[in-house]
Design an enzyme around this catalytic site. Structure first.
Site, PDB file in Angstrom:
ATOM      1  N   TYR A  53      -0.133  21.163 -10.462  1.00 27.21           N
ATOM      2  CA  TYR A  53      -1.188  20.369  -9.824  1.00 27.21           C
ATOM      3  C   TYR A  53      -2.411  21.236  -9.544  1.00 27.21           C
ATOM      4  O   TYR A  53      -2.294  22.394  -9.126  1.00 27.21           O
ATOM      5  CB  TYR A  53      -0.691  19.742  -8.527  1.00 27.21           C
ATOM      6  N   GLY A 221      -3.226   1.751  -9.266  1.00 27.00           N
ATOM      7  CA  GLY A 221      -4.209   0.896  -8.613  1.00 27.00           C
ATOM      8  C   GLY A 221      -4.120  -0.552  -9.022  1.00 27.00           C
ATOM      9  O   GLY A 221      -4.751  -1.417  -8.396  1.00 27.00           O
ATOM     10  N   LEU A 223      -1.827  -2.651  -8.589  1.00 21.44           N
ATOM     11  CA  LEU A 223      -1.217  -3.467  -7.536  1.00 21.44           C
ATOM     12  C   LEU A 223      -1.936  -3.317  -6.198  1.00 21.44           C
ATOM     13  O   LEU A 223      -1.431  -3.762  -5.175  1.00 21.44           O
ATOM     14  CB  LEU A 223       0.254  -3.074  -7.371  1.00 21.44           C
ATOM     15  N   GLY A 225      -4.921  -4.601  -5.243  1.00 20.19           N
ATOM     16  CA  GLY A 225      -5.973  -5.587  -4.963  1.00 20.19           C
ATOM     17  C   GLY A 225      -7.198  -5.409  -5.833  1.00 20.19           C
ATOM     18  O   GLY A 225      -8.320  -5.667  -5.404  1.00 20.19           O
TER      19      GLY A 225
END
Length: 330
Positions: A53, A221, A223, A225
């Site tokens: 990462y 993203g 799910l 909105g």
């Protein structure tokens, strides 16, 4: 905060896992520290990272940020169940050298030492294999892990992105060798939209006593909105989410999902997390906030109670594959 055991272990962990992948690439060090402080204050004790990462020329940067947070003291390290990962190459571009990736005993040994240095700690609670290694036998992997456990440098081993048969193979080899634990956790792609893990990965994890840690709980993203945000704020999706929404079938399913939650007065992102918390075998999903506000939204999911009628409606919109072999054989 609610806590549960990690698989078959005696280790008690929070039902939300703080993912740190954005620390460095998208969130600077000071804001990353603030998010980690807020998570710990809220009772989240399970932090997840990986040696790669930071990505690109900044591989390892995320572990360094976590390490600088530990260095502030205040029992930060003692209160944290720390998980990191090994597999991806840590070589810089143009400097590739053998044995700087995958799961050879040599790379595992070197990677642990490097992660410990970046994290500023003398042990890692859960050391995870970021991917299967088709070239290294599990006998060799467990030999390396057993030595590290004996040295006190790691406490448990986990997997990420393993298929069900590899979870079984790994733990059967560990049993034959008399290894200390075998795998105790599996991180897998699992959410309302992507439910293939229910066929074999999650049943294998349950059979062998692994805690299941879903990653990408909002499916990038999708799910969260996304259509509502387009309509109310003009914020258009980007990347894979935008590409997915160009498919009329996908867009119709997401629209139906958001309409259902509007009817119940629920936020899509919080509901997607709350749904995962109802699933058998799931220890807790990984949330990767870029801001403290996003962390607060994730925490609200812990308080949601999803009724049977709503759960059934969600199954209608996003039907699971069903168990194997029935899902593909009958």
């Amino acid at each position: 905060m609610k806590y549960t055991q990690l698989g078959r272990t005696g280790l008690k962990v929070s039902r939300l896992v703080l993912g740190t992948m954005n620390f460095g690439p998208q969130t600077d060090e000071a804001d990353s520290h603030t998010i980690m402080d807020s998570a710990l204050d809220a009772g989240i004790n399970y932090f997840d990272t990986a040696n790669v990462y930071g990505w690109g020329e900044n591989k390892g940067r995320t572990e360094e940020i976590v390490g600088s947070w530990f260095a502030q003291g205040g029992d930060r390290r003692e209160k944290t169940v720390l998980a990191t990962k090994v597999y991806g190459s840590m070589s810089r571009e143009g400097e590739t050298w053998p044995n700087e990736d995958r799961l050879s005993a040599l790379n595992i040994r070197r990677a642990v030492e490097a992660s410990l240095k970046r994290l500023g700690t003398d042990y890692i609670d859960i050391y995870q294999f970021h991917h299967i290694d088709r070239l290294t036998p599990f006998e060799e992997i467990w030999q390396a892990v057993d030595v590290l456990i004996q040295q006190g440098k790691i406490l448990y081993a986990g997997s990420s992105n393993f298929p069900g048969y590899k979870i079984a193979q790994a733990n059967e080899v560990a049993t034959r060798r008399g290894s200390t634990y075998g795998l105790v956790s599996e991180q897998c792609l699992y959410n309302l939209y992507e439910r293939r893990a229910e066929m074999e990965v999650i049943p294998a994890a349950q059979e062998y006593g692994l805690g299941v840690i879903p990653w990408s709980p909002l499916h990038g993203g999708l799910l969260g909105g996304v259509i509502r945000k387009e309509a109310t704020s003009g914020r258009r999706a980007s990347g894979r989410t935008a590409e997915a929404l160009t498919d009329p079938v996908v867009r119709a399913r997401i629209q139906a999902y958001e309409d259902l939650l509007d009817k119940h007065g629920l936020e899509p992102g919080e509901t997607a997390l709350a749904w995962l918390l109802t699933r058998p075998g799931v220890t807790g999903p990984i949330v990767g906030p870029r801001t403290s506000g996003q962390l607060n939204g994730a925490l609200r999911a812990l308080e949601l109670e999803l009724g049977e009628e709503l759960l059934a409606s969600l199954d209608e919109i996003f039907p699971g594959p069903g168990p194997s072999p029935e899902a593909f054989a009958w």
